[in-house]
Design an enzyme around this catalytic site. Structure first.
Site, mmCIF file in Angstrom:
data_model
loop_
_atom_site.group_PDB
_atom_site.id
_atom_site.type_symbol
_atom_site.label_atom_id
_atom_site.label_comp_id
_atom_site.label_asym_id
_atom_site.label_seq_id
_atom_site.Cartn_x
_atom_site.Cartn_y
_atom_site.Cartn_z
ATOM 1 N N SER A 83 0.845 -1.197 0.000
ATOM 2 C CA SER A 83 0.000 0.000 0.000
ATOM 3 C C SER A 83 0.871 1.235 0.000
ATOM 4 C CB SER A 83 -0.893 0.022 1.240
ATOM 5 O OG SER A 83 -1.438 1.325 1.373
ATOM 6 N N HIS A 121 -1.336 -1.429 -4.148
ATOM 7 C CA HIS A 121 -2.592 -1.135 -3.448
ATOM 8 C C HIS A 121 -2.673 0.368 -3.207
ATOM 9 C CE1 HIS A 121 -5.918 -2.397 -0.752
ATOM 10 N NE2 HIS A 121 -5.506 -1.424 0.043
ATOM 11 N N ASP A 138 -4.903 3.284 -1.420
ATOM 12 C CA ASP A 138 -5.930 3.523 -0.401
ATOM 13 C C ASP A 138 -6.520 4.915 -0.543
ATOM 14 O OD1 ASP A 138 -6.042 1.149 1.272
ATOM 15 O OD2 ASP A 138 -3.949 1.588 1.733
ATOM 16 N N MET A 159 -9.156 7.610 0.770
ATOM 17 C CA MET A 159 -9.901 7.947 1.999
ATOM 18 C C MET A 159 -10.502 9.334 1.884
ATOM 19 S SD MET A 159 -7.117 6.683 4.772
ATOM 20 C CE MET A 159 -6.472 5.015 4.770
ATOM 21 N N HIS A 183 -8.540 0.695 -3.399
ATOM 22 C CA HIS A 183 -9.394 0.411 -2.243
ATOM 23 C C HIS A 183 -10.095 1.702 -1.852
ATOM 24 C CE1 HIS A 183 -9.405 -0.852 2.315
ATOM 25 N NE2 HIS A 183 -10.626 -0.749 1.817
ATOM 26 N N MET A 215 -12.234 3.814 0.394
ATOM 27 C CA MET A 215 -12.826 3.993 1.728
ATOM 28 C C MET A 215 -13.553 5.331 1.686
ATOM 29 S SD MET A 215 -9.556 2.528 3.797
ATOM 30 C CE MET A 215 -8.506 2.796 2.378
ATOM 31 N N MET A 243 -10.743 -6.479 6.052
ATOM 32 C CA MET A 243 -9.935 -5.547 6.837
ATOM 33 C C MET A 243 -9.471 -6.238 8.117
ATOM 34 S SD MET A 243 -9.681 -2.640 5.174
ATOM 35 C CE MET A 243 -8.598 -2.038 6.467
ATOM 36 N N GLY A 246 -8.579 3.436 7.842
ATOM 37 C CA GLY A 246 -8.353 4.867 8.060
ATOM 38 C C GLY A 246 -6.886 5.223 8.228
ATOM 39 N N PHE A 247 -6.115 4.319 8.778
ATOM 40 C CA PHE A 247 -4.715 4.654 9.059
ATOM 41 C C PHE A 247 -3.815 3.439 8.848
ATOM 42 C CE2 PHE A 247 -7.469 7.280 11.643
ATOM 43 C CZ PHE A 247 -7.012 8.557 11.332
ATOM 44 N N GLY A 248 -2.603 3.710 8.403
ATOM 45 C CA GLY A 248 -1.592 2.671 8.354
ATOM 46 C C GLY A 248 -0.978 2.498 9.734
ATOM 47 N N GLY A 249 -0.197 1.452 9.884
ATOM 48 C CA GLY A 249 0.590 1.273 11.095
ATOM 49 C C GLY A 249 -0.165 0.805 12.324
ATOM 50 N N ASP A 283 -6.001 -6.819 4.725
ATOM 51 C CA ASP A 283 -5.474 -5.456 4.670
ATOM 52 C C ASP A 283 -5.419 -4.865 6.070
ATOM 53 O OD1 ASP A 283 -4.782 -2.908 3.987
ATOM 54 O OD2 ASP A 283 -6.579 -2.472 2.817
ATOM 55 N N GLY A 284 -4.192 -4.601 6.524
ATOM 56 C CA GLY A 284 -3.997 -3.940 7.806
ATOM 57 C C GLY A 284 -3.148 -4.770 8.746
HETATM 58 C C1 DX5 Z 1 -6.010 1.069 6.139
HETATM 59 C C2 DX5 Z 1 -5.594 0.775 4.692
HETATM 60 C C3 DX5 Z 1 -4.447 -0.164 4.590
HETATM 61 C C4 DX5 Z 1 -3.225 0.336 5.264
HETATM 62 C C5 DX5 Z 1 -2.315 -0.784 5.557
HETATM 63 O O1 DX5 Z 1 -7.136 1.838 6.141
HETATM 64 O O2 DX5 Z 1 -6.672 0.215 3.973
HETATM 65 O O3 DX5 Z 1 -4.188 -0.515 3.248
HETATM 66 O O4 DX5 Z 1 -2.563 1.299 4.509
HETATM 67 O O5 DX5 Z 1 -1.232 -0.269 6.266
HETATM 68 P P1 DX5 Z 1 -0.429 -1.124 7.340
HETATM 69 O O6 DX5 Z 1 0.136 -2.305 6.579
HETATM 70 O O7 DX5 Z 1 0.586 -0.187 7.816
HETATM 71 O O8 DX5 Z 1 -1.414 -1.574 8.375
HETATM 72 ZN ZN ZN Z 2 -6.336 -0.727 1.871
#
Ligand code: DX5
Ligand code: ZN
Length: 227
Positions: free
Chosen positions: A7, A32, A34, A36, A65, A67, A136, A141-144, A172-173
Protein backbone atom coordinates in the site's frame (compact mmCIF):
# COMPACT_ATOMS: atom_id res chain seq x y z
CA UNK A 1 0.38 -18.54 -4.95
CA UNK A 2 0.17 -15.69 -2.45
CA UNK A 3 0.46 -12.23 -3.97
CA UNK A 4 1.84 -9.19 -2.23
CA UNK A 5 0.13 -5.80 -2.67
CA UNK A 6 2.11 -3.01 -0.97
CA UNK A 7 0.00 0.00 0.00
CA UNK A 8 1.50 3.29 -1.12
CA UNK A 9 -0.22 4.92 1.85
CA UNK A 10 3.02 4.12 3.68
CA UNK A 11 5.26 5.49 0.93
CA UNK A 12 6.95 8.91 0.87
CA UNK A 13 4.16 11.12 -0.52
CA UNK A 14 6.67 13.71 -1.75
CA UNK A 15 7.85 11.24 -4.43
CA UNK A 16 5.04 8.80 -5.01
CA UNK A 17 6.02 8.00 -8.59
CA UNK A 18 9.52 6.90 -7.64
CA UNK A 19 8.17 5.01 -4.63
CA UNK A 20 5.65 3.14 -6.76
CA UNK A 21 8.31 2.14 -9.24
CA UNK A 22 10.75 1.15 -6.49
CA UNK A 23 8.29 -1.14 -4.69
CA UNK A 24 7.24 -2.68 -8.01
CA UNK A 25 10.86 -3.40 -8.87
CA UNK A 26 11.40 -4.82 -5.38
CA UNK A 27 8.95 -7.62 -6.12
CA UNK A 28 5.44 -6.30 -5.45
CA UNK A 29 2.78 -8.19 -7.39
CA UNK A 30 0.05 -5.53 -7.20
CA UNK A 31 0.08 -1.91 -6.06
CA UNK A 32 -2.59 -1.13 -3.45
CA UNK A 33 -3.96 2.42 -3.47
CA UNK A 34 -5.93 3.52 -0.40
CA UNK A 35 -8.47 6.24 -1.11
CA UNK A 36 -9.90 7.95 2.00
CA UNK A 37 -12.48 10.70 2.19
CA UNK A 38 -12.52 11.98 5.79
CA UNK A 39 -16.15 10.85 5.97
CA UNK A 40 -16.37 7.07 5.66
CA UNK A 41 -13.01 6.92 7.47
CA UNK A 42 -11.41 9.57 9.70
CA UNK A 43 -8.57 10.37 7.32
CA UNK A 44 -8.05 11.85 3.85
CA UNK A 45 -5.50 10.45 1.40
CA UNK A 46 -5.79 11.03 -2.37
CA UNK A 47 -8.17 10.73 -5.29
CA UNK A 48 -8.28 9.74 -8.96
CA UNK A 49 -5.84 12.46 -10.08
CA UNK A 50 -3.07 10.81 -8.06
CA UNK A 51 -3.96 7.35 -9.35
CA UNK A 52 -3.75 8.74 -12.89
CA UNK A 53 -0.39 10.40 -12.20
CA UNK A 54 1.05 7.12 -10.88
CA UNK A 55 -0.23 4.95 -13.73
CA UNK A 56 2.79 5.53 -16.02
CA UNK A 57 5.24 4.46 -13.29
CA UNK A 58 4.49 0.72 -13.43
CA UNK A 59 2.40 -1.80 -15.33
CA UNK A 60 1.51 -3.74 -12.15
CA UNK A 61 -2.15 -4.24 -11.27
CA UNK A 62 -3.55 -1.13 -9.59
CA UNK A 63 -5.72 -2.37 -6.71
CA UNK A 64 -7.78 0.65 -5.69
CA UNK A 65 -9.39 0.41 -2.24
CA UNK A 66 -12.13 2.99 -1.87
CA UNK A 67 -12.83 3.99 1.73
CA UNK A 68 -15.30 6.61 0.60
CA UNK A 69 -19.05 7.14 0.86
CA UNK A 70 -20.74 7.54 -1.48
CA UNK A 71 -18.50 5.62 -3.88
CA UNK A 72 -20.73 5.45 -6.95
CA UNK A 73 -20.16 9.02 -8.22
CA UNK A 74 -16.41 8.36 -8.43
CA UNK A 75 -16.19 4.84 -9.88
CA UNK A 76 -15.84 5.96 -13.50
CA UNK A 77 -13.11 8.45 -12.56
CA UNK A 78 -11.03 5.74 -10.88
CA UNK A 79 -11.55 3.39 -13.83
CA UNK A 80 -10.42 6.13 -16.24
CA UNK A 81 -7.45 6.93 -13.99
CA UNK A 82 -6.09 3.43 -14.52
CA UNK A 83 -7.46 1.22 -11.75
CA UNK A 84 -7.51 -2.48 -12.61
CA UNK A 85 -9.47 -3.55 -9.54
CA UNK A 86 -11.84 -1.29 -7.62
CA UNK A 87 -12.98 -2.31 -4.15
CA UNK A 88 -15.92 -0.72 -2.35
CA UNK A 89 -16.96 -1.28 1.26
CA UNK A 90 -20.15 -3.19 1.95
CA UNK A 91 -20.72 -0.69 4.80
CA UNK A 92 -20.35 2.39 2.56
CA UNK A 93 -23.92 2.67 1.37
CA UNK A 94 -27.25 0.99 0.74
CA UNK A 95 -26.53 0.00 -2.88
CA UNK A 96 -23.42 -2.17 -2.90
CA UNK A 97 -25.01 -4.39 -5.57
CA UNK A 98 -25.28 -1.40 -7.91
CA UNK A 99 -21.70 -0.34 -7.17
CA UNK A 100 -20.35 -3.78 -8.07
CA UNK A 101 -22.44 -3.86 -11.26
CA UNK A 102 -21.03 -0.46 -12.20
CA UNK A 103 -17.43 -1.56 -11.62
CA UNK A 104 -17.88 -4.68 -13.76
CA UNK A 105 -19.64 -2.52 -16.34
CA UNK A 106 -16.54 -0.35 -16.48
CA UNK A 107 -14.54 -3.47 -17.34
CA UNK A 108 -12.69 -3.61 -14.00
CA UNK A 109 -12.34 -6.30 -11.35
CA UNK A 110 -14.96 -5.70 -8.70
CA UNK A 111 -14.01 -5.99 -5.04
CA UNK A 112 -16.03 -5.79 -1.87
CA UNK A 113 -14.45 -4.95 1.49
CA UNK A 114 -15.53 -5.92 5.00
CA UNK A 115 -14.69 -3.96 8.14
CA UNK A 116 -13.61 -5.95 11.21
CA UNK A 117 -17.07 -5.50 12.74
CA UNK A 118 -18.97 -6.85 9.74
CA UNK A 119 -20.10 -10.46 9.38
CA UNK A 120 -18.82 -12.41 6.38
CA UNK A 121 -22.42 -13.30 5.59
CA UNK A 122 -23.02 -9.66 4.53
CA UNK A 123 -21.41 -10.44 1.17
CA UNK A 124 -23.09 -13.81 0.55
CA UNK A 125 -25.69 -12.39 -1.87
CA UNK A 126 -22.90 -10.71 -3.87
CA UNK A 127 -20.65 -13.64 -4.69
CA UNK A 128 -21.67 -13.83 -8.35
CA UNK A 129 -20.64 -10.20 -8.78
CA UNK A 130 -17.23 -10.03 -7.15
CA UNK A 131 -13.71 -10.88 -8.24
CA UNK A 132 -12.13 -9.94 -4.91
CA UNK A 133 -13.12 -9.89 -1.25
CA UNK A 134 -10.98 -7.65 0.95
CA UNK A 135 -11.09 -8.45 4.66
CA UNK A 136 -9.94 -5.55 6.84
CA UNK A 137 -7.62 -6.75 9.58
CA UNK A 138 -7.54 -3.26 11.17
CA UNK A 139 -10.17 -0.55 11.32
CA UNK A 140 -9.76 1.35 8.06
CA UNK A 141 -8.35 4.87 8.06
CA UNK A 142 -4.72 4.65 9.06
CA UNK A 143 -1.59 2.67 8.35
CA UNK A 144 0.59 1.27 11.10
CA UNK A 145 -2.12 -0.22 13.31
CA UNK A 146 -2.03 -3.59 15.04
CA UNK A 147 -3.48 -6.64 13.32
CA UNK A 148 -6.89 -7.69 14.69
CA UNK A 149 -6.55 -11.45 15.09
CA UNK A 150 -10.28 -12.11 15.30
CA UNK A 151 -10.54 -10.98 11.64
CA UNK A 152 -8.95 -14.29 10.66
CA UNK A 153 -12.27 -15.94 11.47
CA UNK A 154 -13.85 -13.72 8.80
CA UNK A 155 -11.13 -14.68 6.33
CA UNK A 156 -11.80 -18.36 6.99
CA UNK A 157 -15.54 -17.86 6.54
CA UNK A 158 -15.04 -16.00 3.28
CA UNK A 159 -12.70 -18.77 2.12
CA UNK A 160 -15.34 -21.41 2.82
CA UNK A 161 -18.09 -19.32 1.27
CA UNK A 162 -16.14 -18.75 -1.96
CA UNK A 163 -14.94 -22.36 -2.41
CA UNK A 164 -15.02 -23.40 -6.06
CA UNK A 165 -15.21 -19.81 -7.33
CA UNK A 166 -12.36 -17.77 -8.74
CA UNK A 167 -12.52 -15.01 -6.16
CA UNK A 168 -9.37 -13.53 -4.63
CA UNK A 169 -9.30 -12.95 -0.88
CA UNK A 170 -7.13 -10.13 0.38
CA UNK A 171 -6.26 -9.07 3.90
CA UNK A 172 -5.47 -5.46 4.67
CA UNK A 173 -4.00 -3.94 7.81
CA UNK A 174 -1.19 -4.88 10.16
CA UNK A 175 0.36 -7.39 7.76
CA UNK A 176 3.96 -8.16 8.73
CA UNK A 177 6.19 -11.23 8.46
CA UNK A 178 4.55 -12.33 11.75
CA UNK A 179 0.91 -11.98 10.65
CA UNK A 180 1.33 -12.95 6.98
CA UNK A 181 1.50 -16.66 7.81
CA UNK A 182 -1.72 -16.83 9.85
CA UNK A 183 -3.53 -14.69 7.26
CA UNK A 184 -2.42 -16.90 4.38
CA UNK A 185 -3.26 -20.05 6.35
CA UNK A 186 -6.76 -18.71 7.02
CA UNK A 187 -7.30 -18.40 3.27
CA UNK A 188 -5.99 -15.04 2.05
CA UNK A 189 -4.14 -15.16 -1.28
CA UNK A 190 -3.40 -11.42 -1.48
CA UNK A 191 -1.58 -9.67 1.32
CA UNK A 192 -1.79 -5.88 1.49
CA UNK A 193 1.07 -4.37 3.48
CA UNK A 194 1.85 -0.72 4.04
CA UNK A 195 4.28 -0.08 6.89
CA UNK A 196 5.98 -3.47 6.69
CA UNK A 197 6.62 -3.09 2.95
CA UNK A 198 7.91 0.50 2.99
CA UNK A 199 9.81 0.56 6.26
CA UNK A 200 13.41 1.69 6.07
CA UNK A 201 13.18 3.33 2.64
CA UNK A 202 13.94 2.06 -0.87
CA UNK A 203 17.11 0.15 0.01
CA UNK A 204 15.00 -2.13 2.25
CA UNK A 205 12.04 -2.76 -0.06
CA UNK A 206 13.33 -5.96 -1.62
CA UNK A 207 14.13 -7.40 1.81
CA UNK A 208 10.76 -6.29 3.24
CA UNK A 209 8.77 -7.78 0.37
CA UNK A 210 10.73 -11.03 0.51
CA UNK A 211 10.24 -11.39 4.28
CA UNK A 212 6.44 -11.09 4.01
CA UNK A 213 6.28 -13.40 0.99
CA UNK A 214 8.49 -16.03 2.61
CA UNK A 215 6.40 -16.01 5.79
CA UNK A 216 3.24 -16.62 3.76
CA UNK A 217 4.89 -19.35 1.73
CA UNK A 218 6.22 -21.04 4.85
CA UNK A 219 2.68 -21.20 6.19
CA UNK A 220 0.99 -22.42 3.03
CA UNK A 221 3.63 -24.20 0.96
CA UNK A 222 5.25 -22.69 -2.13
CA UNK A 223 2.24 -23.38 -4.36
CA UNK A 224 -0.17 -21.72 -1.94
CA UNK A 225 -1.64 -24.99 -0.68
CA UNK A 226 -2.15 -25.11 3.08
CA UNK A 227 0.20 -27.37 4.99
C1 DX5 B 1 -6.01 1.07 6.14
C2 DX5 B 1 -5.59 0.78 4.69
C3 DX5 B 1 -4.45 -0.16 4.59
C4 DX5 B 1 -3.23 0.34 5.26
C5 DX5 B 1 -2.31 -0.78 5.56
O1 DX5 B 1 -7.14 1.84 6.14
O2 DX5 B 1 -6.67 0.21 3.97
O3 DX5 B 1 -4.19 -0.51 3.25
O4 DX5 B 1 -2.56 1.30 4.51
O5 DX5 B 1 -1.23 -0.27 6.27
P1 DX5 B 1 -0.43 -1.12 7.34
O6 DX5 B 1 0.14 -2.31 6.58
O7 DX5 B 1 0.59 -0.19 7.82
O8 DX5 B 1 -1.41 -1.57 8.38
ZN1 ZN C 1 -6.34 -0.73 1.87
Amino acid sequence: MTLLAPSILAADFSKLGEETRAIAQAGADWIHLDVMDGHFVPNISFGPAVVKALRPWTDKVFDVHLMIAPADPYLAAFAEAGADAITVHVEAGPHIHRSLQTIRGLGKRAGVALNPGTLASAIEPLLDMVDLVLVMTVNPGFGGQSFIHSSLETVARVKAMTAGRSIDISVDGGITPETAGPAASAGANILVAGSAAFKGGPTQYEKNVAAIREAAQAATGRDGVRC
